[in-house]
Design a protein around this motif. Structure first.
Motif, PDB file in Angstrom:
ATOM      1  N   GLU A 162       0.836  -1.207   0.000  1.00  0.00           N
ATOM      2  CA  GLU A 162       0.000   0.000   0.000  1.00  0.00           C
ATOM      3  C   GLU A 162       0.876   1.264   0.000  1.00  0.00           C
ATOM      4  OE1 GLU A 162      -2.661  -0.109   3.255  1.00  0.00           O
ATOM      5  OE2 GLU A 162      -3.436  -2.126   2.795  1.00  0.00           O
ATOM      6  N   MET A 163       0.271   2.342  -0.506  1.00  0.00           N
ATOM      7  CA  MET A 163       1.001   3.628  -0.574  1.00  0.00           C
ATOM      8  C   MET A 163       1.089   4.222   0.837  1.00  0.00           C
ATOM      9  SD  MET A 163      -0.113   7.139  -2.540  1.00  0.00           S
ATOM     10  CE  MET A 163      -1.357   7.439  -1.299  1.00  0.00           C
ATOM     11  N   ASP A 164       2.242   4.804   1.114  1.00  0.00           N
ATOM     12  CA  ASP A 164       2.448   5.490   2.385  1.00  0.00           C
ATOM     13  C   ASP A 164       2.090   6.962   2.154  1.00  0.00           C
ATOM     14  OD1 ASP A 164       3.151   6.442   4.822  1.00  0.00           O
ATOM     15  OD2 ASP A 164       5.238   5.743   4.766  1.00  0.00           O
ATOM     16  N   ALA A 165       0.954   7.405   2.721  1.00  0.00           N
ATOM     17  CA  ALA A 165       0.481   8.777   2.480  1.00  0.00           C
ATOM     18  C   ALA A 165       1.410   9.828   3.046  1.00  0.00           C
ATOM     19  CB  ALA A 165      -0.922   8.938   3.093  1.00  0.00           C
ATOM     20  N   PHE A 166       2.131   9.472   4.047  1.00  0.00           N
ATOM     21  CA  PHE A 166       3.037  10.439   4.650  1.00  0.00           C
ATOM     22  C   PHE A 166       4.260  10.714   3.778  1.00  0.00           C
ATOM     23  CE2 PHE A 166       0.698   8.511   8.165  1.00  0.00           C
ATOM     24  CZ  PHE A 166       0.195   9.626   8.791  1.00  0.00           C
ATOM     25  N   ARG A 167       4.506   9.811   2.794  1.00  0.00           N
ATOM     26  CA  ARG A 167       5.651  10.019   1.893  1.00  0.00           C
ATOM     27  C   ARG A 167       5.230  10.656   0.572  1.00  0.00           C
ATOM     28  NH1 ARG A 167       9.450   4.626   2.405  1.00  0.00           N
ATOM     29  NH2 ARG A 167       9.828   4.799   4.673  1.00  0.00           N
ATOM     30  N   GLY A 168       4.000  10.942   0.420  1.00  0.00           N
ATOM     31  CA  GLY A 168       3.546  11.567  -0.811  1.00  0.00           C
ATOM     32  C   GLY A 168       2.840  10.554  -1.702  1.00  0.00           C
ATOM     33  N   ARG A 169       2.195  11.037  -2.748  1.00  0.00           N
ATOM     34  CA  ARG A 169       1.446  10.193  -3.671  1.00  0.00           C
ATOM     35  C   ARG A 169       2.344   9.808  -4.829  1.00  0.00           C
ATOM     36  NH1 ARG A 169      -3.789  10.630  -2.071  1.00  0.00           N
ATOM     37  NH2 ARG A 169      -4.543   9.650  -3.990  1.00  0.00           N
ATOM     38  N   SER A 170       2.551   8.558  -4.989  1.00  0.00           N
ATOM     39  CA  SER A 170       3.430   8.055  -6.067  1.00  0.00           C
ATOM     40  C   SER A 170       2.980   6.640  -6.442  1.00  0.00           C
ATOM     41  CB  SER A 170       4.896   8.053  -5.607  1.00  0.00           C
ATOM     42  OG  SER A 170       5.044   7.172  -4.498  1.00  0.00           O
ATOM     43  N   GLN A 171       3.594   6.097  -7.472  1.00  0.00           N
ATOM     44  CA  GLN A 171       3.242   4.752  -7.953  1.00  0.00           C
ATOM     45  C   GLN A 171       3.726   3.722  -6.941  1.00  0.00           C
ATOM     46  OE1 GLN A 171       5.269   3.240 -11.463  1.00  0.00           O
ATOM     47  NE2 GLN A 171       3.278   2.607 -12.296  1.00  0.00           N
ATOM     48  N   THR A 172       2.772   2.906  -6.474  1.00  0.00           N
ATOM     49  CA  THR A 172       3.107   1.856  -5.496  1.00  0.00           C
ATOM     50  C   THR A 172       3.136   0.479  -6.155  1.00  0.00           C
ATOM     51  OG1 THR A 172       2.081   3.167  -3.756  1.00  0.00           O
ATOM     52  CG2 THR A 172       2.456   0.826  -3.310  1.00  0.00           C
ATOM     53  N   THR A 173       2.057   0.140  -6.871  1.00  0.00           N
ATOM     54  CA  THR A 173       1.968  -1.166  -7.533  1.00  0.00           C
ATOM     55  C   THR A 173       2.525  -1.070  -8.947  1.00  0.00           C
ATOM     56  OG1 THR A 173      -0.005  -1.718  -6.256  1.00  0.00           O
ATOM     57  CG2 THR A 173       0.421  -3.003  -8.255  1.00  0.00           C
ATOM     58  N   LYS A 174       3.509  -1.885  -9.241  1.00  0.00           N
ATOM     59  CA  LYS A 174       4.092  -1.927 -10.577  1.00  0.00           C
ATOM     60  C   LYS A 174       3.770  -3.278 -11.209  1.00  0.00           C
ATOM     61  CE  LYS A 174       7.913   1.237  -9.591  1.00  0.00           C
ATOM     62  NZ  LYS A 174       9.392   1.419  -9.606  1.00  0.00           N
ATOM     63  N   GLY A 175       3.241  -3.221 -12.383  1.00  0.00           N
ATOM     64  CA  GLY A 175       2.867  -4.456 -13.064  1.00  0.00           C
ATOM     65  C   GLY A 175       1.563  -5.021 -12.519  1.00  0.00           C
ATOM     66  N   ILE A 176       1.496  -6.350 -12.448  1.00  0.00           N
ATOM     67  CA  ILE A 176       0.289  -7.034 -11.971  1.00  0.00           C
ATOM     68  C   ILE A 176       0.693  -8.008 -10.891  1.00  0.00           C
ATOM     69  CG2 ILE A 176      -1.652  -8.519 -12.616  1.00  0.00           C
ATOM     70  CD1 ILE A 176      -1.386  -7.454 -15.459  1.00  0.00           C
ATOM     71  N   TRP A 177      -0.061  -7.929  -9.743  1.00  0.00           N
ATOM     72  CA  TRP A 177       0.197  -8.829  -8.628  1.00  0.00           C
ATOM     73  C   TRP A 177      -1.049  -9.685  -8.382  1.00  0.00           C
ATOM     74  CZ3 TRP A 177       4.590  -8.624  -5.194  1.00  0.00           C
ATOM     75  CH2 TRP A 177       5.578  -7.737  -5.596  1.00  0.00           C
ATOM     76  N   ILE A 178      -0.788 -10.883  -7.865  1.00  0.00           N
ATOM     77  CA  ILE A 178      -1.909 -11.748  -7.516  1.00  0.00           C
ATOM     78  C   ILE A 178      -1.695 -12.285  -6.109  1.00  0.00           C
ATOM     79  CG2 ILE A 178      -2.438 -12.468  -9.888  1.00  0.00           C
ATOM     80  CD1 ILE A 178      -0.954 -15.094  -9.295  1.00  0.00           C
ATOM     81  N   ALA A 179      -2.814 -12.648  -5.469  1.00  0.00           N
ATOM     82  CA  ALA A 179      -2.750 -13.248  -4.137  1.00  0.00           C
ATOM     83  C   ALA A 179      -4.030 -14.044  -3.921  1.00  0.00           C
ATOM     84  CB  ALA A 179      -2.587 -12.185  -3.070  1.00  0.00           C
ATOM     85  N   LYS A 180      -3.967 -14.938  -2.983  1.00  0.00           N
ATOM     86  CA  LYS A 180      -5.132 -15.734  -2.649  1.00  0.00           C
ATOM     87  C   LYS A 180      -5.985 -14.980  -1.633  1.00  0.00           C
ATOM     88  CE  LYS A 180      -6.592 -20.018  -0.409  1.00  0.00           C
ATOM     89  NZ  LYS A 180      -6.176 -21.239   0.308  1.00  0.00           N
ATOM     90  N   CYS A 181      -7.278 -14.921  -1.923  1.00  0.00           N
ATOM     91  CA  CYS A 181      -8.184 -14.273  -0.992  1.00  0.00           C
ATOM     92  C   CYS A 181      -8.393 -15.179   0.205  1.00  0.00           C
ATOM     93  CB  CYS A 181      -9.526 -13.964  -1.665  1.00  0.00           C
ATOM     94  SG  CYS A 181      -9.389 -12.853  -3.072  1.00  0.00           S
ATOM     95  N   VAL A 182      -8.112 -14.685   1.379  1.00  0.00           N
ATOM     96  CA  VAL A 182      -8.170 -15.486   2.588  1.00  0.00           C
ATOM     97  C   VAL A 182      -9.597 -15.491   3.121  1.00  0.00           C
ATOM     98  CG1 VAL A 182      -7.268 -15.796   4.916  1.00  0.00           C
ATOM     99  CG2 VAL A 182      -5.775 -14.917   3.101  1.00  0.00           C
ATOM    100  N   GLY A 183     -10.087 -16.698   3.406  1.00  0.00           N
ATOM    101  CA  GLY A 183     -11.399 -16.827   4.024  1.00  0.00           C
ATOM    102  C   GLY A 183     -12.552 -16.713   3.070  1.00  0.00           C
ATOM    103  N   ILE A 184     -12.326 -16.755   1.773  1.00  0.00           N
ATOM    104  CA  ILE A 184     -13.381 -16.641   0.774  1.00  0.00           C
ATOM    105  C   ILE A 184     -13.559 -17.997   0.096  1.00  0.00           C
ATOM    106  CG2 ILE A 184     -14.124 -15.532  -1.355  1.00  0.00           C
ATOM    107  CD1 ILE A 184     -14.181 -13.657   0.971  1.00  0.00           C
ATOM    108  N   GLU A 185     -14.796 -18.419   0.034  1.00  0.00           N
ATOM    109  CA  GLU A 185     -15.115 -19.642  -0.697  1.00  0.00           C
ATOM    110  C   GLU A 185     -16.025 -19.287  -1.863  1.00  0.00           C
ATOM    111  OE1 GLU A 185     -14.017 -22.615  -0.404  1.00  0.00           O
ATOM    112  OE2 GLU A 185     -12.809 -22.317   1.409  1.00  0.00           O
ATOM    113  N   PRO A 186     -15.778 -19.878  -3.047  1.00  0.00           N
ATOM    114  CA  PRO A 186     -14.693 -20.815  -3.359  1.00  0.00           C
ATOM    115  C   PRO A 186     -13.357 -20.107  -3.468  1.00  0.00           C
ATOM    116  CG  PRO A 186     -15.864 -20.271  -5.353  1.00  0.00           C
ATOM    117  CD  PRO A 186     -16.614 -19.567  -4.246  1.00  0.00           C
TER     118      PRO A 186
END
Length: 833
Positions: free
Chosen positions: A67-91
């Motif tokens: 996540e972006m740190d608001a105290f450091r200013g607004r800038s690009q945080t996510t580069k490219g495409i990331w994936i993760a498993k949603c925890v606690g979601i079925e299916p």
């Protein structure tokens, strides 16, 4: 396990567009995504840079995107495409965080990656969250409009777009109710959709054909964090069972099975990077093809290493295995069922085609073992046939019946084995192996039949040989006019007897009549050949037979007693009869007469060799001056060359040799006659008698004038006669002159003394002792027989000696009775006195 480890956050595509294959494979393996089948969902989020996308995803799905740190200013945080498993979601749900649009870092003109990532999200995600500011709603130049244009434009690049749920998340919601904001937003979305250029085929297609548009609003995270979290928690509930009918992604289409997600994502990004139109149906088929093939190869590999299969294969190498078909079907069913379970969510056509390929490869893999088993079954049935046939024949059952019964039994045994070896997955044809077994059985039966028939034929041929050889040889030894007739009768009788037994012996073989007739004819030919062979053997010994016949006839009389040459026999006639008998034997052996064809062999031989009439009556060739010899030929008239045993030329040569070798026997007989005559002729020659009469006339007259001299001569004659009889002078001289003189000189004095003693005893009236005379006689005979012949006596022919002995013995026998009679008359006189 911590949240970070459970969600397994991975950068799928970096800022430069490089796809992280290893990271994705690790993600799939760690989260066990490939076991989910179609029961999974992909949720992507798009929006402007620094709009709180990662924060929303982390709170909504419990992920740990940066996540972006608001105290450091607004800038690009996510580069490219990331994936993760949603925890606690079925299916199973995959959260995809895309790089923000309209970023300062990429610049105003670099929208390539933005479009590529948007197309990638639309091709993969079931639900796309579009993060937008509440204050942009209703504004013409809002920040979300370029993003929507990008989404709709790239949607046109999909050859057959899949239906995706667009969930617009209004961030930092104001006091304006959502009921008023949503229509405005939908109207803006429709305007953007209508303004986007479309292909002619999709020109009038409504937005609802491609997207399910949903709208929700969230309070400000920074100003109303607690309210934000409560609203996010409510929104999270909408993602539970999102793929169920009626839920957010309930009407999704063209889902790639979870096991093919990794490969599908790679291929979709590759096509997007190559700036090609993305044909999702074709891509789905391609993914299904690759994944189904991978699954099939994996099942085939596992099948080849299966312990149950390896044990079954090893057992088959040793011999037939009971229950082979059931065990192999079970193994195949296991892996085919696993394939069906893993490939069930892929394209049906591809899935079924690859299943057929897998089944075909699996069957090809196990077929050699099946063939080996069939070979064992064939060998076992074949060996069983041989054993059963041998046992059946030992019991005395008919050959044809035994072969039929054993064949049916063994073929039934083989068919049962094939039924046991059959598998459910294939209808393998064992007809070729069955036909080979049948051919092997037929070949073995034919071989055994040949052996058995050979044994039967050999036994009957042996019987024929034993029944014919000895009698035929005996008939040839007789060699009379009825020889060949007797041989023909013998041949016919024995052949018919053996043929009858042979026909009975082969009745169980149930052969066709033509084959039986051929074998019977061969047996008859064999019997004939036995006679012919024996005839040729005897023909080779004809000269010996002729000499034996000549010796038998010449040296024995009509009563078969040894002939004694006394001088009264007609040697010429005897010789002619003996030669005629020998020549008749030659005529018998000259040709084979098994066909009862008349011939003139005997008459020609007799006329040419015995009578000489033929030669005398033959015309003379005036140009040559010589008579034509009827025996100067290499074959007989009316006799075929194959039936000829002795040719006329050979007959003439044999006769010449025969006469030369028997001439000595005739000469010996003649010599024996002459010697017999000489030995038995004691009278002086006539001239000596005449000389004695002339020269002894005065002495004869003196005897007549003085009777006393005559009495003295008479007494001297009686004395000499008694000495002659007692000493058996004729017998003594039978062994030669010198042995006779020696024997007589040794016995002369004892004989004189014996005579004087007997005369004295008779004069006194006493009976002479009976034992002395026989002992002396025996002694004299013993001495006479033990006296060795002189060296010169060996030159006298044996026949002459035998004739002399015979004549002397006959004379002794004639004089013996008179002496005994006188002796017997004197004994009673002595007793009476």
């Amino acid at each position: 396990m911590g949240m970070a480890d459970e969600c397994c956050c991975v950068q799928l595509i970096d800022g430069n567009g490089e796809f992280n294959v290893d990271g994705l494979e690790n993600f799939v393996r760690t989260t066990k995504l490939n076991h989910c089948g179609l029961s999974y969902a992909v949720v992507a989020i798009m929006g402007p840079q620094s709009s709180g996308k990662s924060t929303l995803m982390n709170h909504l799905f419990h992920t740990n995107f940066r996540e972006m740190d608001a105290f450091r200013g607004r800038s690009q945080t996510t580069k490219g495409i990331w994936i993760a498993k949603c925890v606690g979601i079925e299916p199973f749900t995959i959260a995809m965080d895309l790089e923000g649009s309209d970023s300062r870092e990429r610049g105003e003109d670099d929208t390539t990656f933005e479009k590529q990532s948007a197309l990638f999200a639309l091709a993969i995600a079931d639900i796309v969250l579009i993060n937008m500011w509440c204050h942009d709603i209703g504004r013409e130049q809002a920040a979300n409009k370029p993003l929507l244009k990008t989404v709709f434009q790239v949607m046109m690049r999909l050859f057959s777009p899949r239906k995706t749920t667009l969930l617009f998340v209004i961030r930092d919601k104001t006091k304006t109710p959502l009921e008023y904001l949503e229509p405005i937003l939908r109207e803006d979305i429709q305007k953007i959709w209508d303004a986007v250029p479309k292909p002619q085929t999709l020109k009038n297609t409504p937005l609802s054909e491609f997207f399910n548009v949903e709208v929700t609003a969230l309070s400000s995270y920074e100003e109303k964090e607690e309210q934000f979290k409560e609203q996010v928690a409510e929104l999270r509930q909408r993602f539970s069972h999102s793929i169920s009918p009626g839920r957010l992604a309930g009407d999704r289409q063209g889902v790639v099975p979870a096991s093919g997600f990794s490969f599908s994502a790679q291929q979709i990004w590759r096509v997007i990077k190559e700036n090609k139109d993305l044909d999702l149906p074709a891509h789905k088929v391609m993914v299904a093809t690759v994944r189904c093939e991978e699954i099939a190869n994996d099942k085939l590999r596992r099948l080849s290493a299966d312990e149950g299969w390896l044990a079954l294969e090893e057992a088959v190498q040793e011999g037939p295995v009971s229950g082979f078909g059931k065990r192999l079907s079970s193994v195949l069913d296991t892996y085919l069922s696993e394939y069906d379970m893993e490939a069930v969510y892929f394209d049906e056509g591809v899935r079924n085609a690859k299943r057929k390929q897998l089944e075909s490869k699996a069957l090809d893999f196990v077929y050699p073992t099946y063939s080996t088993l069939l070979g064992h079954l064939r060998s076992k049935a074949f060996e069983s046939f041989k054993i059963q046939l041998e046992q059946s024949l030992k019991k005395g059952e008919g050959f044809a019946a035994s072969v039929c019964a054993c064949t049916q039994s063994c073929m039934l045994e083989f068919d049962r084995g094939c039924a046991d070896a059959a598998i459910r997955q294939a209808k393998w044809d064992a007809s070729k192996v069955r036909e080979k077994l049948r051919r092997d059985i037929d070949t073995e039966a034919s071989s055994v039949r040949s052996v058995k028939l050979s044994v039967i034929i050999a036994d009957h041929e042996k019987n024929l040989t034993e029944a014919l050889s000895g009698p035929v040889e005996s008939l040839f030894e007789v060699g009379d006019e009825d020889t060949w007739a007797s041989i023909r009768r013998l041949l016919k009788r024995e052949t018919e007897a053996v043929v009858l037994k042979f026909s009975t012996a082969i009745a169980g073989f149930e052969m066709d009549q033509a084959a039986v007739d051929t074998m019977v004819q061969n047996l008859r030919s064999y019997a004939r050949n036995v006679v012919v062979k024996k005839a040729r053997e005897e023909a080779g010994k004809v000269l010996i037979r002729m000499k034996d016949r000549f010796s038998t006839v010449f040296n024995h009389d009509n009563d078969s007693l040894p002939r004694v040459w006394t001088g009264k026999e007609d040697i010429r006639t005897i010789t002619k009869d003996a030669r005629a008998a020998s020549l008749r034997l030659l005529s018998v052996m000259a040709a084979i007469r098994l066909d009862e064809k008349p011939d003139k062999v005997e008459s020609l031989l007799f006329s040419s060799l015995m009578d000489g009439t033929a030669a005398a009556s033959l015309p003379r060739d005036r140009s040559i001056g010589d008579s034509v010899d009827p025996l100067a030929s290499s074959m007989w008239e009316e006799v075929s060359p194959q039936d000829t045993l002795i040719t006329p030329v050979q007959s003439k040569s044999l006769w010449r040799q025969f006469k030369a070798e028997t001439e000595y026997t005739v000469t010996q007989a003649i010599s024996a006659q002459e010697a017999h005559k000489k030995n038995n002729n004691w009278m002086p020659p006539p001239w000596a008698i005449l000389a004695m009469a002339v020269l002894g006339f005065n002495e004869f007259m003196l005897l007549l004038k003085n009777p006393l001299y005559l009495m003295i001569l008479f007494v001297a004659y009686l004395l000499l006669r008694a000495l002659w009889v007692q000493m058996d002078i004729a017998a003594e001289f039978r062994h030669g002159a010198l042995p006779g003189i020696l024997s007589i000189s040794s016995k002369f004095l004892p004989t004189i003394m014996n005579l004087i003693r007997r005369l004295a005893e008779e004069a006194q009236g006493q009976r002479p002792p009976e034992a002395s005379r026989p002992q002396q006689s025996l002694a004299s005979q013993s001495f006479r027989y033990q006296t060795p012949p002189p060296a010169g006596s060996s030159s006298i022919p044996e026949s002459s000696v035998s004739s002399n002995i015979s004549s002397s013995e006959s004379e002794f026998e004639s004089s013996g009775p008179n002496l005994i009679r006188r002796r017997s008359t004197n004994i009673p006189e002595a007793e009476s006195s």
